[in-house]
Scaffold this motif. Structure first.
Motif, PDB file in Angstrom:
ATOM      1  N   ILE A   4       0.786  -0.785   0.270  1.00 36.63           N
ATOM      2  CA  ILE A   4      -0.020  -0.163  -0.745  1.00 36.63           C
ATOM      3  C   ILE A   4       0.951   1.395  -0.126  1.00 36.63           C
ATOM      4  CG2 ILE A   4      -1.519   1.264   0.843  1.00 36.63           C
ATOM      5  CD1 ILE A   4      -2.814  -1.019   2.047  1.00 36.63           C
ATOM      6  N   TRP A   5       1.574   1.043   0.736  1.00 44.93           N
ATOM      7  CA  TRP A   5       3.059   2.004   0.708  1.00 44.93           C
ATOM      8  C   TRP A   5       4.250   2.893   0.093  1.00 44.93           C
ATOM      9  CZ3 TRP A   5      -0.098   5.801   2.702  1.00 44.93           C
ATOM     10  CH2 TRP A   5      -0.772   5.202   3.948  1.00 44.93           C
ATOM     11  N   HIS A   6       4.569   0.895  -0.054  1.00 37.82           N
ATOM     12  CA  HIS A   6       5.646   0.782  -0.833  1.00 37.82           C
ATOM     13  C   HIS A   6       5.988  -0.061  -2.086  1.00 37.82           C
ATOM     14  CE1 HIS A   6       8.403   3.057   1.858  1.00 37.82           C
ATOM     15  NE2 HIS A   6       7.359   2.186   3.094  1.00 37.82           N
ATOM     16  N   VAL A   7       4.516   0.009  -3.047  1.00 35.60           N
ATOM     17  CA  VAL A   7       4.155  -0.451  -4.100  1.00 35.60           C
ATOM     18  C   VAL A   7       5.915  -1.155  -5.106  1.00 35.60           C
ATOM     19  CG1 VAL A   7       2.241   0.743  -5.140  1.00 35.60           C
ATOM     20  CG2 VAL A   7       5.120   1.205  -6.489  1.00 35.60           C
ATOM     21  N   GLU A   8       7.487  -0.207  -4.651  1.00 35.56           N
ATOM     22  CA  GLU A   8       8.923  -1.273  -5.297  1.00 35.56           C
ATOM     23  C   GLU A   8       8.881  -2.046  -4.461  1.00 35.56           C
ATOM     24  OE1 GLU A   8       9.408   1.367  -1.843  1.00 35.56           O
ATOM     25  OE2 GLU A   8       8.385   1.845  -3.991  1.00 35.56           O
ATOM     26  N   GLY A   9       7.742  -3.152  -3.400  1.00 37.71           N
ATOM     27  CA  GLY A   9       8.929  -4.172  -2.741  1.00 37.71           C
ATOM     28  C   GLY A   9       8.992  -3.946  -2.005  1.00 37.71           C
ATOM     29  N   ASP A  10      10.784  -4.362  -1.947  1.00 35.51           N
ATOM     30  CA  ASP A  10      11.716  -4.901  -0.870  1.00 35.51           C
ATOM     31  C   ASP A  10      12.427  -3.413  -0.063  1.00 35.51           C
ATOM     32  OD1 ASP A  10      14.034  -4.089  -2.184  1.00 35.51           O
ATOM     33  OD2 ASP A  10      12.899  -5.842  -3.701  1.00 35.51           O
TER      34      ASP A  10
ATOM     35  N   TYR B 184      15.640  -3.103  -0.352  1.00 34.89           N
ATOM     36  CA  TYR B 184      16.413  -2.847  -0.906  1.00 34.89           C
ATOM     37  C   TYR B 184      16.157  -1.975  -2.137  1.00 34.89           C
ATOM     38  CZ  TYR B 184      20.964  -3.182  -3.679  1.00 34.89           C
ATOM     39  OH  TYR B 184      21.661  -2.783  -3.977  1.00 34.89           O
ATOM     40  N   SER B 185      14.723  -2.107  -2.711  1.00 30.66           N
ATOM     41  CA  SER B 185      14.679  -1.727  -4.061  1.00 30.66           C
ATOM     42  C   SER B 185      14.043   0.148  -3.161  1.00 30.66           C
ATOM     43  CB  SER B 185      13.582  -2.154  -4.160  1.00 30.66           C
ATOM     44  OG  SER B 185      13.945  -3.320  -5.531  1.00 30.66           O
ATOM     45  N   HIS B 186      13.627   0.021  -2.345  1.00 26.86           N
ATOM     46  CA  HIS B 186      13.034   1.809  -1.812  1.00 26.86           C
ATOM     47  C   HIS B 186      14.207   2.048  -1.557  1.00 26.86           C
ATOM     48  CE1 HIS B 186      10.786   4.519   1.039  1.00 26.86           C
ATOM     49  NE2 HIS B 186      11.906   3.820   1.201  1.00 26.86           N
ATOM     50  N   THR B 187      15.172   1.742  -0.722  1.00 33.78           N
ATOM     51  CA  THR B 187      16.222   2.594  -0.338  1.00 33.78           C
ATOM     52  C   THR B 187      17.257   3.167  -1.747  1.00 33.78           C
ATOM     53  OG1 THR B 187      16.489   1.314   1.696  1.00 33.78           O
ATOM     54  CG2 THR B 187      18.198   2.505   0.832  1.00 33.78           C
ATOM     55  N   GLN B 188      16.987   1.857  -2.845  1.00 40.12           N
ATOM     56  CA  GLN B 188      17.770   2.793  -3.504  1.00 40.12           C
ATOM     57  C   GLN B 188      17.267   3.711  -4.658  1.00 40.12           C
ATOM     58  OE1 GLN B 188      20.430   1.958  -5.133  1.00 40.12           O
ATOM     59  NE2 GLN B 188      20.173   3.528  -6.835  1.00 40.12           N
ATOM     60  N   MET B 189      15.991   4.072  -4.743  1.00 41.22           N
ATOM     61  CA  MET B 189      14.715   5.152  -5.236  1.00 41.22           C
ATOM     62  C   MET B 189      15.692   5.761  -4.268  1.00 41.22           C
ATOM     63  SD  MET B 189      11.761   2.656  -5.969  1.00 41.22           S
ATOM     64  CE  MET B 189      10.589   4.249  -6.392  1.00 41.22           C
ATOM     65  N   VAL B 190      15.052   6.249  -2.983  1.00 42.38           N
ATOM     66  CA  VAL B 190      14.974   6.814  -1.835  1.00 42.38           C
ATOM     67  C   VAL B 190      16.810   7.653  -2.359  1.00 42.38           C
ATOM     68  CG1 VAL B 190      15.714   7.900   0.602  1.00 42.38           C
ATOM     69  CG2 VAL B 190      13.454   6.395   0.161  1.00 42.38           C
ATOM     70  N   LEU B 191      17.960   6.332  -2.732  1.00 44.93           N
ATOM     71  CA  LEU B 191      19.268   7.373  -2.714  1.00 44.93           C
ATOM     72  C   LEU B 191      19.459   7.935  -4.398  1.00 44.93           C
ATOM     73  CD1 LEU B 191      22.257   7.966  -1.840  1.00 44.93           C
ATOM     74  CD2 LEU B 191      22.861   5.046  -2.862  1.00 44.93           C
ATOM     75  N   GLU B 192      18.283   7.683  -5.261  1.00 48.48           N
ATOM     76  CA  GLU B 192      18.868   8.677  -6.318  1.00 48.48           C
ATOM     77  C   GLU B 192      18.138  10.045  -5.813  1.00 48.48           C
ATOM     78  OE1 GLU B 192      16.536   5.429  -9.201  1.00 48.48           O
ATOM     79  OE2 GLU B 192      18.622   4.112  -9.723  1.00 48.48           O
ATOM     80  N   GLN B 193      16.968   9.316  -5.219  1.00 47.78           N
ATOM     81  CA  GLN B 193      16.415  11.081  -5.702  1.00 47.78           C
ATOM     82  C   GLN B 193      16.759  11.971  -3.946  1.00 47.78           C
ATOM     83  OE1 GLN B 193      13.382  12.247  -6.822  1.00 47.78           O
ATOM     84  NE2 GLN B 193      13.708   9.926  -8.014  1.00 47.78           N
ATOM     85  N   THR B 194      17.993  11.813  -3.717  1.00 44.14           N
ATOM     86  CA  THR B 194      18.969  12.101  -3.050  1.00 44.14           C
ATOM     87  C   THR B 194      19.922  13.036  -3.555  1.00 44.14           C
ATOM     88  OG1 THR B 194      17.975  11.566  -0.927  1.00 44.14           O
ATOM     89  CG2 THR B 194      20.003  12.154  -0.573  1.00 44.14           C
ATOM     90  N   TYR B 195      20.142  12.274  -4.585  1.00 37.53           N
ATOM     91  CA  TYR B 195      21.177  12.584  -5.845  1.00 37.53           C
ATOM     92  C   TYR B 195      21.059  13.976  -6.571  1.00 37.53           C
ATOM     93  CZ  TYR B 195      24.632   8.880  -4.518  1.00 37.53           C
ATOM     94  OH  TYR B 195      25.937   8.009  -4.095  1.00 37.53           O
ATOM     95  N   LYS B 196      19.132  13.471  -7.075  1.00 32.50           N
ATOM     96  CA  LYS B 196      18.550  14.438  -7.570  1.00 32.50           C
ATOM     97  C   LYS B 196      18.826  16.047  -6.726  1.00 32.50           C
ATOM     98  CE  LYS B 196      16.027  11.355 -11.065  1.00 32.50           C
ATOM     99  NZ  LYS B 196      15.197  11.199 -11.165  1.00 32.50           N
TER     100      LYS B 196
END
Length: 124
Positions: free
Chosen positions: A48-54, A56-68
């Motif tokens: 419901i809150w994290h369609v990306e699943g696990d 690890y995938s969530h944290t990678q997405m957060v890291l990418e957005q942090t870089y942006k």
């Protein structure tokens, strides 16, 4: 009295020089110290809150957005490093705090106290 410069891990030195490592780079560099990195891929999150699943995938997405976000800011290298590490470690304790619970008749994945546990985990 002479003050010596703190010797940082090579990956952290690279970040101070502008590198943008992905989460796998962090896992390889620090998985031996912070073994919960090795469990992030196997830790599911509530869809419901994290369609990306696990986690690890969530944290990678957060890291990418942090870089942006950091690309848009004129921050000192040390401040950038702190923000990057915050992104990398923000859910580090989910592998030890996540569980399935029935809420309103539905199976949900919750991680109560993961922030406090994560803070304690990395403090050492």
């Amino acid at each position: 009295m002479k003050t010596e410069k703190l010797k940082l891990h090579p990956l952290l030195e690279q970040i101070l020089q502008g590198a943008k490592p992905n989460l796998e780079d962090f896992a390889q560099a620090f998985g031996g110290i912070f073994d919960l990195f090795l469990r992030l891929k196997d830790t599911p999150q509530d869809k419901i809150w994290h369609v990306e699943g696990d986690v690890y995938s969530h944290t990678q997405m957060v890291l990418e957005q942090t870089y942006k976000l950091l690309d848009q800011l004129d921050w000192a290298a040390e401040k950038r490093l702190v923000q990057i590490l915050a992104a990398v470690f923000h859910d580090i304790a989910k592998p030890i705090s996540s569980r399935v619970e029935i809420r309103e008749g539905q199976e949900r994945i919750i991680s109560p106290g993961h922030a406090d546990k994560g803070r304690s985990y990395i403090a050492y």
